[in-house]
Design an enzyme around this catalytic site. Sequence first.
Site, PDB file in Angstrom:
ATOM      1  N   CYS A 112      31.144-113.874  25.013  1.00  0.00           N
ATOM      2  CA  CYS A 112      31.124-114.989  24.394  1.00  0.00           C
ATOM      3  C   CYS A 112      31.474-114.954  22.727  1.00  0.00           C
ATOM      4  O   CYS A 112      31.808-115.844  22.027  1.00  0.00           O
ATOM      5  CB  CYS A 112      29.842-115.809  24.272  1.00  0.00           C
ATOM      6  SG  CYS A 112      29.255-115.958  25.873  1.00  0.00           S
ATOM      7  N   HIS A 251      28.958-120.752  18.625  1.00  0.00           N
ATOM      8  CA  HIS A 251      28.970-120.897  20.141  1.00  0.00           C
ATOM      9  C   HIS A 251      28.223-121.759  20.912  1.00  0.00           C
ATOM     10  O   HIS A 251      27.102-121.732  20.351  1.00  0.00           O
ATOM     11  CB  HIS A 251      28.764-119.446  20.565  1.00  0.00           C
ATOM     12  CG  HIS A 251      28.757-118.980  22.047  1.00  0.00           C
ATOM     13  ND1 HIS A 251      29.725-119.725  22.759  1.00  0.00           N
ATOM     14  CD2 HIS A 251      27.899-118.687  22.787  1.00  0.00           C
ATOM     15  CE1 HIS A 251      29.484-119.420  24.255  1.00  0.00           C
ATOM     16  NE2 HIS A 251      28.373-118.808  24.138  1.00  0.00           N
ATOM     17  N   ASN A 281      29.062-124.079  28.501  1.00  0.00           N
ATOM     18  CA  ASN A 281      28.968-122.856  27.857  1.00  0.00           C
ATOM     19  C   ASN A 281      30.470-122.101  28.488  1.00  0.00           C
ATOM     20  O   ASN A 281      30.483-121.979  29.502  1.00  0.00           O
ATOM     21  CB  ASN A 281      27.809-121.928  28.116  1.00  0.00           C
ATOM     22  CG  ASN A 281      27.958-120.372  27.661  1.00  0.00           C
ATOM     23  OD1 ASN A 281      29.201-120.112  27.042  1.00  0.00           O
ATOM     24  ND2 ASN A 281      26.941-119.618  27.461  1.00  0.00           N
TER      25      ASN A 281
HETATM   26  O1  UT7 Z   1      26.407-117.467  26.160  1.00  0.00           O
HETATM   27  C1  UT7 Z   1      25.794-116.099  25.764  1.00  0.00           C
HETATM   28  C2  UT7 Z   1      24.444-116.358  25.388  1.00  0.00           C
HETATM   29  N1  UT7 Z   1      23.600-117.389  26.430  1.00  0.00           N
HETATM   30  C3  UT7 Z   1      22.805-117.983  25.944  1.00  0.00           C
HETATM   31  O2  UT7 Z   1      22.407-118.078  24.645  1.00  0.00           O
HETATM   32  C4  UT7 Z   1      21.961-118.682  26.873  1.00  0.00           C
HETATM   33  C5  UT7 Z   1      20.455-118.300  26.537  1.00  0.00           C
HETATM   34  N2  UT7 Z   1      19.390-119.098  27.394  1.00  0.00           N
HETATM   35  C6  UT7 Z   1      19.138-120.416  27.337  1.00  0.00           C
HETATM   36  O3  UT7 Z   1      19.972-121.280  26.838  1.00  0.00           O
HETATM   37  C7  UT7 Z   1      17.884-120.651  28.256  1.00  0.00           C
HETATM   38  O4  UT7 Z   1      16.981-119.778  28.279  1.00  0.00           O
HETATM   39  C8  UT7 Z   1      18.235-121.418  29.696  1.00  0.00           C
HETATM   40  C9  UT7 Z   1      18.871-122.909  29.584  1.00  0.00           C
HETATM   41  C10 UT7 Z   1      19.048-120.400  30.643  1.00  0.00           C
HETATM   42  C11 UT7 Z   1      16.874-121.632  30.558  1.00  0.00           C
HETATM   43  O5  UT7 Z   1      16.140-122.414  29.657  1.00  0.00           O
HETATM   44  P1  UT7 Z   1      14.641-121.986  29.554  1.00  0.00           P
HETATM   45  O6  UT7 Z   1      13.890-123.196  28.610  1.00  0.00           O
HETATM   46  O7  UT7 Z   1      14.765-120.528  28.867  1.00  0.00           O
HETATM   47  O8  UT7 Z   1      14.072-121.985  30.923  1.00  0.00           O
HETATM   48  P2  UT7 Z   1      13.349-120.840  31.704  1.00  0.00           P
HETATM   49  O9  UT7 Z   1      14.399-119.671  32.129  1.00  0.00           O
HETATM   50  O10 UT7 Z   1      12.131-120.067  30.898  1.00  0.00           O
HETATM   51  O11 UT7 Z   1      12.722-121.681  33.020  1.00  0.00           O
HETATM   52  C12 UT7 Z   1      11.662-122.506  32.747  1.00  0.00           C
HETATM   53  C13 UT7 Z   1      11.659-123.130  34.391  1.00  0.00           C
HETATM   54  C14 UT7 Z   1      11.499-122.117  35.286  1.00  0.00           C
HETATM   55  O12 UT7 Z   1      10.346-122.661  36.414  1.00  0.00           O
HETATM   56  P3  UT7 Z   1       8.801-122.361  36.292  1.00  0.00           P
HETATM   57  O13 UT7 Z   1       9.006-120.910  36.235  1.00  0.00           O
HETATM   58  O14 UT7 Z   1       8.239-122.678  34.763  1.00  0.00           O
HETATM   59  O15 UT7 Z   1       8.322-123.029  37.302  1.00  0.00           O
HETATM   60  C15 UT7 Z   1      12.656-122.269  35.952  1.00  0.00           C
HETATM   61  O16 UT7 Z   1      12.684-121.718  37.338  1.00  0.00           O
HETATM   62  O17 UT7 Z   1      12.561-123.947  34.384  1.00  0.00           O
HETATM   63  C16 UT7 Z   1      13.235-123.539  35.769  1.00  0.00           C
HETATM   64  N3  UT7 Z   1      14.717-123.770  35.927  1.00  0.00           N
HETATM   65  C17 UT7 Z   1      15.239-124.818  36.284  1.00  0.00           C
HETATM   66  N4  UT7 Z   1      14.974-126.057  36.593  1.00  0.00           N
HETATM   67  C18 UT7 Z   1      15.585-126.991  37.026  1.00  0.00           C
HETATM   68  C19 UT7 Z   1      15.499-122.916  35.546  1.00  0.00           C
HETATM   69  N5  UT7 Z   1      16.888-123.301  35.982  1.00  0.00           N
HETATM   70  C20 UT7 Z   1      16.534-124.757  36.306  1.00  0.00           C
HETATM   71  C21 UT7 Z   1      17.484-125.621  36.647  1.00  0.00           C
HETATM   72  N6  UT7 Z   1      16.797-126.880  36.959  1.00  0.00           N
HETATM   73  N7  UT7 Z   1      18.673-125.624  36.577  1.00  0.00           N
END
Ligand code: UT7
Length: 324
Positions: A112, A251, A281
């Site tokens: 990225c 980004h 993204n």
């Molecule tokens: O471009 C290169 C750099 N990339 C980035 O900068 C991305 C950085 N990370 C992020 O943007 C975020 O961490 C994400 C958008 C990927 C995820 O958001 P988050 O708030 O960190 O969520 P999480 O991974 O902690 O997951 C929270 C919950 C989980 O469920 P439980 O374990 O709390 O029951 C996940 O399983 O959300 C769940 N989850 C979803 N639920 C519905 C994860 N993906 C999804 C989804 N729909 N698509």
Amino acid sequence: MTSFVLGTGSCLPRRVLTNRELEAMVDTSDEWISTRTGIKTRHIAGPGEETSKLAAGAAREALRMAGLGPGDIDILLVATVSSEMGMPSCACLTQKELGAEAAFAYDVNAACSGFLYALDLADAYLRRDPALKIMIIGAETLSSRVNWRDRDTCVLFGDGAGACLVSGASPGSGLLASRLFSDGRLFDLLCMDSARGFNPDLANARNTGSYITMTGREVFKHAVRAMSGAVEQVLAQGGLKASDIALFIPHQANIRIVNSLIERLGVPSEKFYVNIAKYGNTSAASIPIALDEAHREGRLRPGDLLLCCAFGSGFTWGASIVRW
Ligand code: UT7
């Protein structure tokens, strides 16, 4: 006065995939995607929209704006991690597509952050010969690299390309400051395997079959910390304050990352250009697509200071300041 940026362009695939459509594909919801990421739709490449085709489309737009032709390009740099071929480079395929025979062409792989790495390279070439015309493109088709059954990743990424044609600028304009960083130690928090090889001794047990895998929450924390640090360092390098910057283009990975940056830097949110809702993204393409949109919307006037910052797989990250 000679401008540093002669033209910008972008090219998005025709097909738009909405959050609602994703609800039918994986266990997710428009509400989760919108509130956790800020993404509403993303473009997904179809037939004839391979990475090099999108790259060439964006470059043609930049050439049209500059009033130049493909034969005027001296160097063609493509930042990508998702070319349709492993070899030759996406840049060579783009060169063929454009008919930019006078150029030499190669890819930059910094995920990225690739566009900012390529911008830094272009600046080095221009210090050697300010007359060069360098086409810098960020182009991706990450739809071909995500596991469409993995809700953790498939909702996040989109396809597209952005391009920027640069040439030697008058003193005081152009790339004023640039800080780039990498740290391979945490590579496995955000990575993508290459195709399975044919040497059994090098078989990679953890090879997931070329899918992107990401430990999102960890990457999030690193992204905020690294990008705000890079912004502070690039401002210091340029002897500038955040309030001197007319427009910030970060980004576009997650609206919550952008909001954390805004908060840390204490900059009015209107100064941050954000289009993640439309495109998701797009990795190396995200900054040049946003740059093209901001430029066409008249958000940059001659003499303005533009600050771009990025974070991605590697980890790689950085920030650049351009005087428009
Ligand atoms: O471009 C290169 C750099 N990339 C980035 O900068 C991305 C950085 N990370 C992020 O943007 C975020 O961490 C994400 C958008 C990927 C995820 O958001 P988050 O708030 O960190 O969520 P999480 O991974 O902690 O997951 C929270 C919950 C989980 O469920 P439980 O374990 O709390 O029951 C996940 O399983 O959300 C769940 N989850 C979803 N639920 C519905 C994860 N993906 C999804 C989804 N729909 N698509």
